[in-house]
Scaffold this motif. Sequence first.
Motif, mmCIF file in Angstrom:
data_model
loop_
_atom_site.group_PDB
_atom_site.id
_atom_site.type_symbol
_atom_site.label_atom_id
_atom_site.label_comp_id
_atom_site.label_asym_id
_atom_site.label_seq_id
_atom_site.Cartn_x
_atom_site.Cartn_y
_atom_site.Cartn_z
ATOM 1 N N GLY A 1 -10.037 52.530 -6.883
ATOM 2 C CA GLY A 1 -9.517 51.408 -7.663
ATOM 3 C C GLY A 1 -10.552 50.762 -8.560
ATOM 4 N N THR A 2 -11.614 51.504 -8.890
ATOM 5 C CA THR A 2 -12.687 50.937 -9.717
ATOM 6 C C THR A 2 -12.828 51.645 -11.057
ATOM 7 O OG1 THR A 2 -14.320 52.388 -8.636
ATOM 8 C CG2 THR A 2 -13.993 50.190 -7.691
ATOM 9 N N GLU A 3 -11.874 52.487 -11.408
ATOM 10 C CA GLU A 3 -11.961 53.227 -12.663
ATOM 11 C C GLU A 3 -11.872 52.280 -13.868
ATOM 12 O OE1 GLU A 3 -13.065 55.544 -14.023
ATOM 13 O OE2 GLU A 3 -11.714 56.995 -14.939
ATOM 14 N N ASN A 4 -12.591 52.615 -14.922
ATOM 15 C CA ASN A 4 -12.574 51.811 -16.142
ATOM 16 C C ASN A 4 -11.280 52.046 -16.920
ATOM 17 O OD1 ASN A 4 -15.311 50.958 -15.703
ATOM 18 N ND2 ASN A 4 -15.941 52.994 -16.396
ATOM 19 N N ARG A 5 -10.794 50.994 -17.537
ATOM 20 C CA ARG A 5 -9.596 51.080 -18.362
ATOM 21 C C ARG A 5 -10.001 51.076 -19.824
ATOM 22 N NH1 ARG A 5 -4.942 49.546 -15.170
ATOM 23 N NH2 ARG A 5 -5.595 48.635 -13.174
ATOM 24 N N VAL A 6 -9.256 51.803 -20.633
ATOM 25 C CA VAL A 6 -9.550 51.868 -22.059
ATOM 26 C C VAL A 6 -9.396 50.473 -22.665
ATOM 27 C CG1 VAL A 6 -7.194 52.390 -22.824
ATOM 28 C CG2 VAL A 6 -9.142 53.144 -24.191
ATOM 29 N N GLY A 7 -10.310 50.159 -23.574
ATOM 30 C CA GLY A 7 -10.289 48.833 -24.179
ATOM 31 C C GLY A 7 -11.309 47.896 -23.589
ATOM 32 N N ARG A 8 -11.954 48.333 -22.490
ATOM 33 C CA ARG A 8 -13.011 47.531 -21.877
ATOM 34 C C ARG A 8 -14.334 48.276 -21.965
ATOM 35 N NH1 ARG A 8 -10.243 45.679 -16.119
ATOM 36 N NH2 ARG A 8 -8.537 44.439 -17.012
ATOM 37 N N ARG A 9 -15.377 47.548 -22.283
ATOM 38 C CA ARG A 9 -16.709 48.151 -22.252
ATOM 39 C C ARG A 9 -17.129 48.287 -20.796
ATOM 40 N NH1 ARG A 9 -19.361 48.632 -26.961
ATOM 41 N NH2 ARG A 9 -18.487 47.564 -28.789
ATOM 42 N N ALA A 10 -17.761 49.425 -20.506
ATOM 43 C CA ALA A 10 -18.178 49.652 -19.134
ATOM 44 C C ALA A 10 -19.402 50.532 -19.128
ATOM 45 C CB ALA A 10 -17.050 50.314 -18.335
#
Length: 201
Positions: free
Chosen positions: A189-198
């Motif tokens: 549940g820690t995957e990055n979502r598109v649209g967020r810098r990570a």
Amino acid sequence: MSLALGAAAAYLVGAVPIGFLIARAFGIGDISSHGSGTIGATNVLRAAGKLPAILTLIGDVVKGALAVWLGAQIAGGDVAGGPMAAVAAVVGNCWSIFLRFRGGKGVATGLGAMLMLLGPLVILPSALVFLVVVASTRYVSLGSLLGAVGIPVVALALGRPVVAVMAAAAVALLIVGRHHQNITRLLDGTENRVGRRASAS
């Protein structure tokens, strides 16, 4: 010999580091030092913005299609020429000789290769799955995984040649393997979502 030469040519085309070159052209420097460290459109999007990401996506799709066409031409009439070139192109994208065997995750290059090898009718269902998943969850990785795995299934259902279905399955396995860290984060549940810098993707 012509089959091996075709695969080698397809590898070299697939190995051209489009995202790396575009990121440098837009002043980002070495894209592999940003975010996930890969050269794909998603990482370029986070590091450089929409236009470089779009150019990277288009470039990777085109080189995948070009690699299959070139590999098939060199292989002559060998039925395995196109399928082998498709797999070689994705290997080149993932482990580029021009970047000391670093690279992307094979998704856009695989898309172009599969479009050339199998045709748009096979690709369309997976493309729709990708769009729906990304639009609803904003997980590019999940959409990419489901789309990649779906292509050999659709190809088999539509009666494409066995060697082409096997190539599609091999490409899907390569893409899944390159997404192993994303899979772990999706499960956590820690995957990055598109649209967020990570820091990683």
